[in-house]
Design a protein around this motif. Sequence first.
Motif, short mmCIF file in Angstrom:
data_model
loop_
_atom_site.label_atom_id
_atom_site.label_comp_id
_atom_site.label_asym_id
_atom_site.label_seq_id
_atom_site.Cartn_x
_atom_site.Cartn_y
_atom_site.Cartn_z
N THR A 51 0.84 -1.21 0.00
CA THR A 51 0.00 0.00 0.00
C THR A 51 0.87 1.25 0.00
O THR A 51 0.49 2.29 -0.55
CB THR A 51 -0.94 -0.01 1.23
OG1 THR A 51 -1.59 -1.27 1.26
CG2 THR A 51 -1.97 1.09 1.16
N ARG A 52 2.06 1.15 0.58
CA ARG A 52 2.97 2.29 0.64
C ARG A 52 3.37 2.79 -0.76
O ARG A 52 3.77 3.94 -0.92
CB ARG A 52 4.21 1.90 1.43
CG ARG A 52 5.25 2.97 1.52
CD ARG A 52 5.37 3.48 2.91
NE ARG A 52 6.30 4.57 3.05
CZ ARG A 52 6.84 4.94 4.18
NH1 ARG A 52 6.54 4.32 5.27
NH2 ARG A 52 7.66 5.95 4.24
N THR A 108 -7.87 6.75 -2.07
CA THR A 108 -6.55 6.13 -1.88
C THR A 108 -5.96 6.52 -0.52
O THR A 108 -5.36 5.68 0.17
CB THR A 108 -5.57 6.53 -3.00
OG1 THR A 108 -5.56 7.95 -3.10
CG2 THR A 108 -5.96 5.95 -4.33
N TRP A 112 -4.94 3.93 2.47
CA TRP A 112 -3.56 3.98 2.97
C TRP A 112 -3.55 4.27 4.48
O TRP A 112 -2.86 3.64 5.27
CB TRP A 112 -2.79 5.05 2.20
CG TRP A 112 -1.31 5.03 2.37
CD1 TRP A 112 -0.57 4.16 3.14
CD2 TRP A 112 -0.38 5.92 1.77
NE1 TRP A 112 0.75 4.46 3.04
CE2 TRP A 112 0.91 5.54 2.20
CE3 TRP A 112 -0.49 7.00 0.91
CZ2 TRP A 112 2.07 6.21 1.80
CZ3 TRP A 112 0.66 7.65 0.51
CH2 TRP A 112 1.93 7.27 0.94
#
Lengths: 246, 62
Positions: A51-52, A108, A112
Amino acid sequence: MREDTVARIRWGSLWLGLAALAVLVWATWWDTPWGRAPDWTGATDVAAPMTRKLLFYHPALAWASFAAYLVTFAMSIAYLNERDLRHDAPARSAAAVGFLLNTLALVTGTLWGIQEWSRSGQSALATVYTEPKVLVVVVMWLTFAAYLLLRRFVDEPARRARLAAAFGILGFLGVPASWLVSRLLAKSLHPDVVGPGANPDAAISAYEGGLVWLSALAFTLLFVHLWLMRLRLARLEDRLAGQEAS
Amino acid sequence: MDDATTATLAFASIFAGLAGYWLRIRLATSRMERRLGRRHETAPAPPTGKGKNPEGPEGTRE
């Protein structure tokens, strides 16, 4: 500007933007001749290494939405100043594209944040939506939602443009506010990766920094393309409305 | 939700969102152009002068 020049910019920004996006996707997931694919697997301070990788997409989406809102802001001031409906179509087209980009940045960012900011004793979603920067962006998103909705409900063109311009100017205030809030509030969870006041603990390598700038370029070009496309549609809509009225 | 699912959802939303909006605008533009074209075709022709009147100028019809 001549129509064929605008068409050239419209298509040029699409192909350049797609090319930049293709390089970005490649560099996000695979090694390139210029550097290794960013990989945070095993890093102790990273909760979600895959996800980073949104680092190369989420800030650029937010930046492009801010650029769109800046266009709406400038065109709204021009409209209120001159009361010329010529400025209304660029303002509403930029607002529509900015709203899409802002929505994608929020989606997003939420995903995150849920992965990275989970605190014990509080739901992850509550942590994200009590973060000051996120709150400012949500208020801005709601203002532009109102902007787009009121355009549907007001029939008289001059009144519609005047009201929308007021909302466009008001909504844009969220851009400097969101920039400042995470830099001024010590308790903010949201890191600032680039620019003045960036968090030292959010430092990234030069290669990753290059990818962040590449993503800003890709999404800015895609914004220009979508804006010019939406503007063309807005002018056709105005022409049809003018024909139906006469 | 695990890391891989979150990343997949996030990236899918970016690409689907951009592509979907692009397609929507493209279709709406084509539809609008068709409507404007149809209006243009069905609009009454502007007066073109006596000599081009299909019924002929007054007094010359047989």
